[in-house]
Design a protein around this motif. Structure first.
Motif, PDB file in Angstrom:
ATOM      1  N   SER A  11       0.771  -1.012   0.027  1.00  0.00           N
ATOM      2  CA  SER A  11       0.051  -0.182   0.089  1.00  0.00           C
ATOM      3  C   SER A  11       0.756   1.171  -0.104  1.00  0.00           C
ATOM      4  O   SER A  11       0.189   2.385  -0.331  1.00  0.00           O
ATOM      5  CB  SER A  11      -0.902  -0.087   1.272  1.00  0.00           C
ATOM      6  N   PHE A  44       0.415   3.317  -3.019  1.00  0.00           N
ATOM      7  CA  PHE A  44      -0.545   4.207  -3.387  1.00  0.00           C
ATOM      8  C   PHE A  44      -0.068   5.889  -3.464  1.00  0.00           C
ATOM      9  O   PHE A  44      -0.751   6.493  -3.886  1.00  0.00           O
ATOM     10  CB  PHE A  44      -1.573   3.875  -2.044  1.00  0.00           C
ATOM     11  N   GLN A  54       0.133   3.148  -8.934  1.00  0.00           N
ATOM     12  CA  GLN A  54      -0.859   3.305  -7.900  1.00  0.00           C
ATOM     13  C   GLN A  54      -1.747   2.422  -8.464  1.00  0.00           C
ATOM     14  O   GLN A  54      -2.379   1.351  -7.518  1.00  0.00           O
ATOM     15  CB  GLN A  54      -1.800   4.480  -7.702  1.00  0.00           C
ATOM     16  N   PHE A  60      -3.195  -1.102  -6.144  1.00  0.00           N
ATOM     17  CA  PHE A  60      -4.608  -1.085  -5.925  1.00  0.00           C
ATOM     18  C   PHE A  60      -5.080  -2.286  -6.303  1.00  0.00           C
ATOM     19  O   PHE A  60      -5.961  -3.126  -5.749  1.00  0.00           O
ATOM     20  CB  PHE A  60      -5.338   0.158  -6.265  1.00  0.00           C
ATOM     21  N   VAL A  96      -4.035  -5.305  -4.141  1.00  0.00           N
ATOM     22  CA  VAL A  96      -4.583  -5.249  -2.841  1.00  0.00           C
ATOM     23  C   VAL A  96      -5.895  -5.744  -2.893  1.00  0.00           C
ATOM     24  O   VAL A  96      -6.626  -6.530  -2.362  1.00  0.00           O
ATOM     25  CB  VAL A  96      -4.649  -3.851  -2.191  1.00  0.00           C
ATOM     26  N   LEU A 151      -5.357  -0.187   5.127  1.00  0.00           N
ATOM     27  CA  LEU A 151      -5.576   0.060   3.623  1.00  0.00           C
ATOM     28  C   LEU A 151      -6.463   0.823   3.206  1.00  0.00           C
ATOM     29  O   LEU A 151      -6.044   1.799   2.419  1.00  0.00           O
ATOM     30  CB  LEU A 151      -5.595  -1.428   3.155  1.00  0.00           C
ATOM     31  N   ALA A 176      -5.083   4.062   3.918  1.00  0.00           N
ATOM     32  CA  ALA A 176      -3.865   4.521   3.089  1.00  0.00           C
ATOM     33  C   ALA A 176      -4.412   4.939   1.657  1.00  0.00           C
ATOM     34  O   ALA A 176      -3.616   5.707   0.859  1.00  0.00           O
ATOM     35  CB  ALA A 176      -3.011   3.292   3.136  1.00  0.00           C
ATOM     36  N   SER A 177      -5.468   4.432   1.444  1.00  0.00           N
ATOM     37  CA  SER A 177      -6.096   4.867  -0.095  1.00  0.00           C
ATOM     38  C   SER A 177      -6.272   6.035  -0.111  1.00  0.00           C
ATOM     39  O   SER A 177      -6.614   6.549  -1.524  1.00  0.00           O
ATOM     40  CB  SER A 177      -7.287   3.886  -0.350  1.00  0.00           C
ATOM     41  N   ALA A 210     -11.500   3.090  -5.031  1.00  0.00           N
ATOM     42  CA  ALA A 210     -11.193   2.732  -3.646  1.00  0.00           C
ATOM     43  C   ALA A 210     -12.582   2.770  -2.584  1.00  0.00           C
ATOM     44  O   ALA A 210     -12.800   1.959  -1.646  1.00  0.00           O
ATOM     45  CB  ALA A 210     -10.115   3.491  -2.990  1.00  0.00           C
TER      46      ALA A 210
END
Length: 895
Positions: free
Chosen positions: A349, A352, A360, A364, A367, A382, A385-386, A397
Motif C-alpha cells: 500500500s 498508493f 498506484q 491497488f 490489494v 489499507l 492508506a487509499s 477505492a
C-alpha cells in the motif's frame, strides 16, 4: 670545462638534448653546483613566448639542465613545474635525465617524484603523460607512488588510453604494471574515477584499441587468474556502489559487478549493502541490488523483515520498472508465506502514494485481489492508506472499502499584485559610481534606468566636480568595458564610457564622440540602427545603446535636468500621470526632452484610456513634446504589430546531420510587421522582423539582455518574444540555457499573447535545464492570474513541437505537473486539451504520461471536455500503457 648559460641555452634552443646532457656529464659536480644560480637566472629571463614561438621547443633541454644543476629535489621540482617546461615533459628524453642523475649520484630522485606527484592535475587528465614522467623518477628512486587523486587519475589514464597503436590487451598491461596493487584500490575509493573509465573512448582515434571499454573485463580476468583477490575486488566494488557517485561514474563498477557475477554466499555476506542500494542507489545500481536480493530470497536466505523494510522506499522510487518488479516480488512472497500476507500487502500500500497512476493502479489492483483473505484491521489500514490515491482510483477505492470519496480541493493561485515599483533614485555621485561598477559586471534593465537617470540629473545639478572625482577612476578600472574597442562597438557600456568622458572633460571631442554623433543623426533622420554608419544593434537592446549615445552627444549642449523615459515600475511601464508631470515641468522650465528619450517614454505607457485628470492636463500642454504626447494618447498609442508563425527548416550537412551535427530539423519562429505606416522613429525597426530561411546555430544575440529587451516595450510582450524566440527555441532543440529568464518579465507586462510568446512558452517547458523550466512555470502562473486566455495556444505549440520530437515531451511533464499543483489547474487543462490531439496519433515517448497528468487534472476540475482522437485510442485492443491511460482519461471525462 666551465658551464655557461649561453651554451646551455643555445643547445636547448636547437633541440639538442644529448648535447645538453653531455655538457653536464663532462662537468664536475662543483662546476654543476656553481652553475645553479646562473642557470636559474637565465631561465627566469627567458621570454615565455619562446616556448611556442621557437622552431624547436627548448623546454626539454632546459629540463635536462635542471637535473644537471639543481642542488636539491625541492629546487628541481620548482623548475620542472615552471610553465613551459612542464608542458614539455612528454618530449623529454628520460634516458638523458638518468645519465645526468647517475653521473651526479643523486639520491633525491624519489623525493623529486613525490613532489611532482603532489602537483599532478586532477581534472582534464587525458593520456596520463604527466604521470608517466613522474613515475620514472619514483621508480628510479625506489619510491612507491602516493595514492592521491592526481596520481591515480594519471595512472588510470595511461592504462586505458595507450599512446601507441599496437599494444597488448588491457588485462596484460594491468598485470605487468608495477603499481597495480598500490594504485588500483584508489580507482574504487576516489569519487569520480568511474567517469574517466566511462569516457575513455571519447575522441579516441579509431586506430587505437577500445581498451577502456573493457576495463571491467580486464579486472575480472585478473581476478579469475588469481592476480587480484576476488573478495577484495568484490568488496571494493560494492563499497563503491554504496558510496554513490554520478550515474556515468558508477557504470563501470556496475559492469564489473555483473562480470564478477557473485555467488549466493557472496551476496549473503553483503545483504544489508544490497538492501541499502535497492532503496537509495541510482536506477542501474538499484536494479543490480534487486536482482541479487531476489537470488538470495529464492534460496531462502533473505530475511523477510529486511525485504519488507527495504520495500517501503523502493515502492516510491521514480523508476517504474523497478517498482513494478518489487510489487511482483512482494506478491510472490505473500503466496509463499500466507501467514505474512497482511504485512506484505500493508507494505504494498505504500505504492498508493507513488506519483504515477499506473503504479498506484497496479498496487491497488493487487490489494483488491487479495483483500478477502486479509484481517479486518489490515483492511482498515489499507482503506486509510487509499486516501492518497489519485485520478479515478479514489472512487474505485471508495467502492472497494465502503468509504466516502474525498473531494479534492482545487488550489487557488494567489492574486497577482503586478510589477513592483522602481527602486528609489540614486542621489549622490559616489552611489552612482558604485552602481556603474556593478553594472559592468552584471547588466540589468532596472540598474541601467537608475544609472542613466542619476547621471543626467547629477550632471544638470552642476555636480561636475563630484562626478569627476567619482567616475574618473571607473574609466581607468574598466577600460575594456567603458572604452570603445572592436569587440564592443555600439554596446551600451561603451556609449556610457563616452558619456562619462564628455561629462568630466567637456572639451574633449574624440573619434568616439564623433561616431556616436553620426549614429544618433542616422537614427533620427532614417529611423535606423545598425549598418552603414551606425554601430548600434538593430535588435531591441540597441534602443538602450541609442539612448545612452543620445546622452553622450547632447549632454553638454541642452543641459536636460532629467530623463522623461525613466519607468515607474520594474517591468519598464511608465505611468501616464508621471509622464504628464515631467512634460509639464519641461514646459514650465523651457526645455524639451531629447527625441529618443521621449519616444521611449511613449512606448512605455500602459494600454487603454487614461484618467480624466491626465486627459485634461495633456490638453493644456503647448510644447512640441506635449502635443506629441496628446496625439499619442488620442490615437490609442502603439497599435499591435502583425505577428505570424514562421517555420525554419534545418539544412542537412555533408555528414548527414543538421547544423553542426545538432539534430534540429525545424524551428518555430515568428515574423513581425507594423500595423501602420509612419509612427515613431523607433517604431518601424522594433516592429519589423523577418527570420532568415536557415536557422541559426546556437543563437545568443540577446544573451544577458533579457531584462533590457522586456523594458523597451513592456505593453507589447509579443514583440520581445518574437525577437527572443530563436534563443528560446535553442533551449529545447540545442540544449542552451538561461534565455527563459525573459519569460517571467514578459508575463509581468501586458499585450496580446500571439504565436511568438506561445511558442516561447512551449520551448521553455521543453528546455533541458531545470532552471529554464522553472522560469516557464513562473511565467505560466503569472499569465494564468491575468484575464487573457492563452494556455490553449501554448498547448497547440507544444503539441506541434513534440509531435515529431522537435522538442522532448518528457521534459515538459514535470513543469506542467508543478503548474497544476501550484493552482493553475484550469490553465493546465486548457493546455493539455489543445496539446493532446496532435500527439495521440504519434508514437512519441511521454504521451502516456501526458494522458496520466490529464486524468489527474480532469479529476481535480471535474472536467468533461471532449478530446479529439481520445476515444479512438481508448478503443484499441491490447493492454499497452497508451491504451490504458487513454481509457482512464476517457472514463474520467465521461458525463
Amino acid at each position: 670545462m666551465t658551464l655557461d648559460w649561453e651554451t646551455v641555452d643555445r643547445r636547448a634552443r636547437s633541440g639538442d638534448q644529448p648535447g645538453v646532457a653531455r655538457l653536464f656529464l663532462e662537468a664536475t659536480e662543483a662546476e654543476r653546483l656553481a652553475f645553479t644560480k646562473q642557470f636559474e637566472a637565465g631561465l627566469r629571463a627567458v621570454d615565455p613566448d619562446v616556448y611556442w614561438r621557437a622552431r624547436v621547443d627548448p623546454a626539454p633541454g632546459y629540463a635536462i639542465a635542471v637535473i644537471g644543476a639543481a642542488p636539491s629535489a625541492a629546487r628541481a621540482a620548482t623548475l620542472l613545474l615552471k610553465r613551459g617546461i612542464r608542458d614539455s615533459w612528454q618530449q623529454i628524453q628520460f634516458d638523458r635525465v638518468l645519465q645526468v642523475a647517475e653521473a651526479r649520484e643523486l639520491d633525491w630522485l624519489g623525493d623529486l617524484g613525490l613532489r611532482l606527484a603532489a602537483r599532478l592535475p586532477t581534472r582534464d587528465v587525458w593520456d596520463g603523460g604527466d604521470w608517466a614522467f613522474t613515475a620514472r623518477f619514483l621508480r628510479a628512486g625506489g619510491t612507491p607512488p602516493p595514492v592521491t587523486e592526481g596520481v591515480v587519475r594519471g595512472w588510470l589514464a595511461r592504462l586505458i588510453r595507450p599512446r601507441r597503436e599496437r599494444v597488448p590487451p588491457l588485462s596484460i598491461r594491468m598485470r605487468e604494471d608495477p603499481d597495480l596493487d598500490v594504485l588500483l584500490p584508489g580507482v574504487f575509493e576516489i569519487d569520480g574515477m568511474g567517469s574517466d573509465i566511462f569516457n575513455a573512448t571519447w575522441g579516441e582515434d579509431s586506430a587505437l584499441p577500445k581498451s577502456a571499454i573493457r576495463f571491467h573485463q580486464a579486472v575480472a580476468a585478473l581476478v579469475a587468474e588469481g592476480r587480484l583477490e576476488r573478495k577484495a575486488i568484490l568488496t571494493a566494488t560494492i563499497d563503491r556502489l554504496a558510496r554513490g557517485d554520478k550515474p556515468n561514474a558508477l557504470r563501470p563498477f556496475v559492469l564489473l559487478h555483473d562480470e564478477l557475477d557473485p555467488a549466493v554466499d557472496e551476496i549473503a555476506a553483503h545483504a544489508l549493502d544490497y538492501a541499502r542500494l535497492l532503496a537509495e542507489g541510482p536506477g542501474a545500481v538499484a536494479t543490480v541490488a534487486q536482482r541479487c536480493l531476489r537470488v538470495l530470497d529464492d534460496t531462502g536466505r533473505l530475511d523477510a523483515d529486511t525485504l519488507l523494510e527495504t520495500s517501503f522506499p523502493v515502492l516510491l522510487r521514480k523508476e517504474k520498472t523497478l517498482v513494478k518488479a518489487q510489487i511482483t516480488w512482494l506478491e510472490k512472497v505473500a503466496r509463499r508465506e500466507p501467514e505474512r500476507a497482511d504485512e506484505v500487502f500493508g507494505t504494498v500500500s505504500a505504492a498508493f502514494g507513488h506519483p504515477a497512476l499506473d503504479i498506484q493502479e497496479r498496487a491497488f489492483t493487487l490489494v483488491a485481489k487479495h483483500l478477502p483473505g486479509l484481517a479486518p484491521d489490515t483492511v482498515a489500514r489499507l482503506a486509510e492508506a487509499s486516501v492518497v490515491l489519485a485520478g479515478d482510483l479514489p472512487a474505485r477505492a471508495a467502492a472497494l472499502f465502503g468509504t466516502t470519496v474525498l473531494t479534492e480541493t482545487v488550489p487557488e493561485l494567489p492574486p497577482h499584485t503586478g510589477p513592483a515599483p522602481m527602486p528609489p533614485p540614486i542621489t549622490t555621485a559616489a552611489e552612482l559610481a558604485e552602481e556603474i561598477a556593478v553594472l559592468v559586471h552584471e547588466e540589468s534593465g532596472v540598474r541601467w534606468e537608475r544609472v542613466l537617470a542619476a547621471f543626467v540629473a547629477l550632471h544638470a545639478d552642476g555636480g561636475r566636480g563630484s562626478l569627476t572625482a567619482a567616475l574618473s577612476p571607473l574609466l581607468d578600472r574598466y577600460p575594456g568595458d567603458l572604452g570603445e574597442h572592436p569587440w564592443n562597438e555600439g554596446e551600451a557600456l561603451a556609449c556610457l564610457g563616452a558619456a562619462i568622458t564628455m561629462a568630466i572633460d567637456p572639451a574633449r571631442q574624440d573619434g568616439v564622440h564623433r561616431r556616436l554623433h553620426e549614429t544618433v543623426r542616422i537614427a533620427r533622420q532614417e529611423g535606423r540602427r545598425g549598418e552603414n554608419g551606425s554601430r548600434l544593434s538593430p535588435l531591441p537592446d540597441g534602443v538602450l545603446a541609442l539612448r545612452v549615445a543620445e546622452i553622450a552627444v547632447h549632454l553638454n549642449g541642452s543641459m536636460m535636468p532629467m530623463l522623461v523615459a525613466t519607468p515607474t515600475h520594474v517591468s519598464g511601464s511608465l505611468d501616464a500621470a508621471v509622464l504628464l508631470d515631467r512634460l509639464s515641468r519641461a514646459e514650465a522650465e523651457g526645455w524639451q526632452p531629447w527625441p529618443f528619450d521621449l519616444e521611449q517614454a511613449l512606448l512605455r505607457l500602459p494600454r487603454g484610456p487614461v484618467s480624466a485628470d491626465v486627459t485634461t492636463g495633456v490638453a493644456a500642454l503647448a510644447s512640441p513634446a506635449g502635443r506629441q504626447f496628446a496625439q499619442w494618447l488620442a490615437s490609442g498609442g502603439l497599435p499591435d504589430p502583425i505577428s505570424e508563425r514562421v517555420v525554419q527548416q534545418g539544412k542537412l550537412g555533408y555528414l548527414g546531420a543538421y547544423d553542426w551535427d545538432r539534430p534540429v530539423a525545424r524551428r518555430m519562429l515568428a515574423r513581425l510587421r507594423p500595423a501602420r505606416d509612419g509612427g515613431l522613429r523607433l517604431e518601424r525597426q522594433l516592429l519589423t522582423l523577418a527570420p532568415p530561411d536557415e536557422l541559426k546555430y546556437m543563437p545568443d544575440d540577446l544573451e544577458g539582455a533579457e531584462e533590457v529587451v522586456a523594458m523597451v516595450l513592456p505593453h507589447h510582450r509579443e514583440v520581445a518574444a518574437a525577437w527572443a524566440l530563436p534563443e528560446m527555441a535553442a533551449l529545447a532543440d540545442q540544449d542552451q540555457q538561461g534565455s527563459a529568464r525573459l519569460l517571467p518579465l514578459l508575463a509581468e507586462g501586458t499585450g496580446p499573447i500571439g504565436p511568438a510568446l506561445s511558442a516561447a512558452m512551449a520551448y521553455a517547458f521543453c528546455a533541458k535545464q531545470e532552471s529554464d523550466r522553472v522560469a516557464a512555470v513562473d511565467a505560466f502562473l503569472t499569465l494564468t492570474a491575468g484575464t487573457e486566455p492563452f494556455a490553449g495556444r501554448v498547448g497547440e505549440a507544444l503539441g506541434d513541437l513534440c509531435s515529431d520530437s522537435t522538442a522532448k515531451l518528457g521534459r515538459a511533464l514535470p513543469a506542467l505537473t508543478d503548474a497544476h499543483r501550484s493552482g493553475a489547474s484550469a490553465a493546465v487543462w486548457e493546455l493539455l486539451a489543445a496539446a493532446l490531439p496532435p500527439l495521440l496519433p504519434t508514437k512519441v515517448r511521454g504521451v502516456p504520461d501526458l494522458l496520466e497528468l490529464a486524468t489527474q487534472v480532469a479529476v481535480t476540475l471535474g472536467a468533461r471536455t471532449e478530446i479529439p482522437g481520445l476515444a479512438d485510442i481508448a478503443a484499441r485492443p491490447g493492454a499497452s500503457r497508451l491504451v490504458q491511460e487513454a481509457k482512464r482519461l476517457q472514463s474520467t471525462l465521461a458525463p
